[in-house]
Design a protein around this motif. Sequence first.
Motif, PDB file in Angstrom:
ATOM      1  N   ASP A 192      -2.240  -0.071  -6.512  1.00 55.81           N
ATOM      2  CA  ASP A 192      -2.081  -0.267  -7.956  1.00 55.81           C
ATOM      3  C   ASP A 192      -0.600  -0.193  -8.319  1.00 55.81           C
ATOM      4  O   ASP A 192       0.009   0.885  -8.327  1.00 55.81           O
ATOM      5  CB  ASP A 192      -2.873   0.794  -8.720  1.00 55.81           C
ATOM      6  CG  ASP A 192      -2.985   0.477 -10.206  1.00 55.81           C
ATOM      7  OD1 ASP A 192      -2.157  -0.308 -10.716  1.00 55.81           O
ATOM      8  OD2 ASP A 192      -3.893   1.010 -10.867  1.00 55.81           O
ATOM      9  N   GLU A 223     -11.340  -8.187  -6.251  1.00 53.58           N
ATOM     10  CA  GLU A 223     -10.771  -8.397  -4.919  1.00 53.58           C
ATOM     11  C   GLU A 223     -11.760  -9.135  -4.022  1.00 53.58           C
ATOM     12  O   GLU A 223     -11.374 -10.027  -3.248  1.00 53.58           O
ATOM     13  CB  GLU A 223     -10.401  -7.058  -4.291  1.00 53.58           C
ATOM     14  CG  GLU A 223      -9.748  -7.181  -2.921  1.00 53.58           C
ATOM     15  CD  GLU A 223      -9.431  -5.845  -2.300  1.00 53.58           C
ATOM     16  OE1 GLU A 223      -8.293  -5.658  -1.843  1.00 53.58           O
ATOM     17  OE2 GLU A 223     -10.325  -4.971  -2.272  1.00 53.58           O
ATOM     18  N   GLU A 231     -12.392  -3.583 -10.210  1.00 59.56           N
ATOM     19  CA  GLU A 231     -11.236  -3.897  -9.362  1.00 59.56           C
ATOM     20  C   GLU A 231     -11.683  -4.363  -7.981  1.00 59.56           C
ATOM     21  O   GLU A 231     -11.157  -5.347  -7.439  1.00 59.56           O
ATOM     22  CB  GLU A 231     -10.348  -2.651  -9.232  1.00 59.56           C
ATOM     23  CG  GLU A 231      -9.602  -2.262 -10.498  1.00 59.56           C
ATOM     24  CD  GLU A 231      -8.400  -3.145 -10.744  1.00 59.56           C
ATOM     25  OE1 GLU A 231      -7.821  -3.649  -9.769  1.00 59.56           O
ATOM     26  OE2 GLU A 231      -8.052  -3.342 -11.923  1.00 59.56           O
ATOM     27  N   ILE A 232     -12.652  -3.674  -7.401  1.00 53.38           N
ATOM     28  CA  ILE A 232     -13.150  -4.055  -6.077  1.00 53.38           C
ATOM     29  C   ILE A 232     -13.845  -5.411  -6.146  1.00 53.38           C
ATOM     30  O   ILE A 232     -13.698  -6.248  -5.247  1.00 53.38           O
ATOM     31  CB  ILE A 232     -14.102  -2.971  -5.535  1.00 53.38           C
ATOM     32  CG1 ILE A 232     -13.346  -1.649  -5.349  1.00 53.38           C
ATOM     33  CG2 ILE A 232     -14.715  -3.411  -4.215  1.00 53.38           C
ATOM     34  CD1 ILE A 232     -14.230  -0.493  -4.943  1.00 53.38           C
ATOM     35  N   SER A 239       0.809  -1.219   0.000  1.00 54.38           N
ATOM     36  CA  SER A 239       0.000   0.000   0.000  1.00 54.38           C
ATOM     37  C   SER A 239       0.839   1.265   0.000  1.00 54.38           C
ATOM     38  O   SER A 239       0.292   2.360  -0.152  1.00 54.38           O
ATOM     39  CB  SER A 239      -0.933   0.006   1.221  1.00 54.38           C
ATOM     40  OG  SER A 239      -1.797  -1.110   1.207  1.00 54.38           O
ATOM     41  N   SER A 250     -14.987  -5.478   1.379  1.00 48.37           N
ATOM     42  CA  SER A 250     -15.149  -5.214  -0.049  1.00 48.37           C
ATOM     43  C   SER A 250     -16.610  -4.986  -0.406  1.00 48.37           C
ATOM     44  O   SER A 250     -16.924  -4.172  -1.289  1.00 48.37           O
ATOM     45  CB  SER A 250     -14.581  -6.379  -0.869  1.00 48.37           C
ATOM     46  OG  SER A 250     -13.197  -6.522  -0.652  1.00 48.37           O
ATOM     47  N   ASN A 306      -7.295   1.121  -2.996  1.00 45.06           N
ATOM     48  CA  ASN A 306      -7.114   0.374  -4.239  1.00 45.06           C
ATOM     49  C   ASN A 306      -6.128   1.076  -5.156  1.00 45.06           C
ATOM     50  O   ASN A 306      -5.339   0.425  -5.851  1.00 45.06           O
ATOM     51  CB  ASN A 306      -8.460   0.203  -4.943  1.00 45.06           C
ATOM     52  CG  ASN A 306      -9.451  -0.597  -4.114  1.00 45.06           C
ATOM     53  OD1 ASN A 306     -10.051  -0.080  -3.170  1.00 45.06           O
ATOM     54  ND2 ASN A 306      -9.620  -1.861  -4.428  1.00 45.06           N
TER      55      ASN A 306
END
Length: 443
Positions: A106, A181, A177-178, A15, A299, A102
């Motif tokens: 990346d 995940e 993307e979420i 992160s 999420s 997120n």
Amino acid sequence: MKKYNRIKLWEGLHSSYWFVPLLITGAAIALAFFMLTLDSTGKSGLMEKSGLKIYTGGADSALTLLSTIASSMITVAGTVFSVTLVALTLASQQFGPRVLRNFMQDIRFKFVLGTFIATFIYCLLVLRSVHTDAEQPFVPKISITVAILLAIASILVLIYFIHHASTSIHAWHIIREISDELESNIDYVFSENPGNSHPEHKRQLVEEITTGFEQQAYPILATGSGYIRAIDYDRLMNIAKSKDLLLHLKHRPGKFIVRGSKLVRVFPFERGNGKLTKEINYAFILGRERTAFQDVEFSIKQLVEIAIRAISPAVNDPFTAIRCIDQLSVALCHLTQREFPSPYWYDDNDQLRLIADQVTFAALVDDAFHQIRQYGRQEVAVTIRLLETIATIAEYTRNKNNYVALLRHANMIRRGSENLFEKLDREDVEAQYQVVLQRLAKI
């Protein structure tokens, strides 16, 4: 426990915005010294004789070339950083601050920034080795050739960055993307399947042990504050077996605890002590922020946050909310086919050792639907899509408890639509509600 500490460390590094650029820069420094070593040993002459195309200019042109590449790379690196901040700001304003996690994870943004910084550092190191003395000039031809190749590669990376930065702030990209995940997290959490399903003959045993448990158990207090990122269930199981204890966990991953609050209850009372408190607290990994590891709810709530922001009067974008609902339906359909872990853990001798706070399908449905239903009550399209989602989930479930949870939300959605002004809208909602009842009746 080391596994979870490594995961926490990797989560922090993953992160961070400095780790990947630092690695790439370190690789560039090593590459520069390696190439300069090749030049100092006269390998450039051998390459020229073998027909390889390398730099053939003089010292002055080499200085100019390296200076130009270095200055342009650091300029572009600043531009990349500025564009990244703009993307983060736009995403935070439109989709919520929790989405920034997120973006921070990346690796593509970090790779682009690291590429330009690495090229800049490489050129600086090669630049300092160029000598323009008339008696002993030194031009590292191989190193300069590599610098040119790095500059070309950086241009290609810049083109990719422009494309990625423009697509990364799109709603569909962030939602996808979420969702990815969430899917991977479901696979991970339920593949571990913590807890042991207890057969029928053990249920009476559970009831007997837990009677009066709260009054007779020793409370283990939390020694820190923060979100529970992970729980080492195996470690707790080993503690319970070695000391002949029954542990009742009061919280699950994702919950926030305050220092001094009750974390675990230990039975029997007389075996609780300060050493045991330290050992049990060590099995709980805490952090400042909530993460998706061991926490499926996280999420789901990210998608819900995007949805309710989209249907707010300030944004008024029901299409984005519907897209979030669609992705939630995918996750919930997969969850209906999973075996949810039992809260009861037994050792090899069928002795109850742990009572864990486990997430349930009903709780996940509440997380997915409650706030969207409340904020989207006047959005007919959102209301109908919620009912369509429940009907879709009903096709995948064969569990009576899931039936109760889905029917409960369908009834709340229907009651909320009774205040719609337009009669035809109410009829459309009612028609979809009847479809839900038909699907649930087949369970």
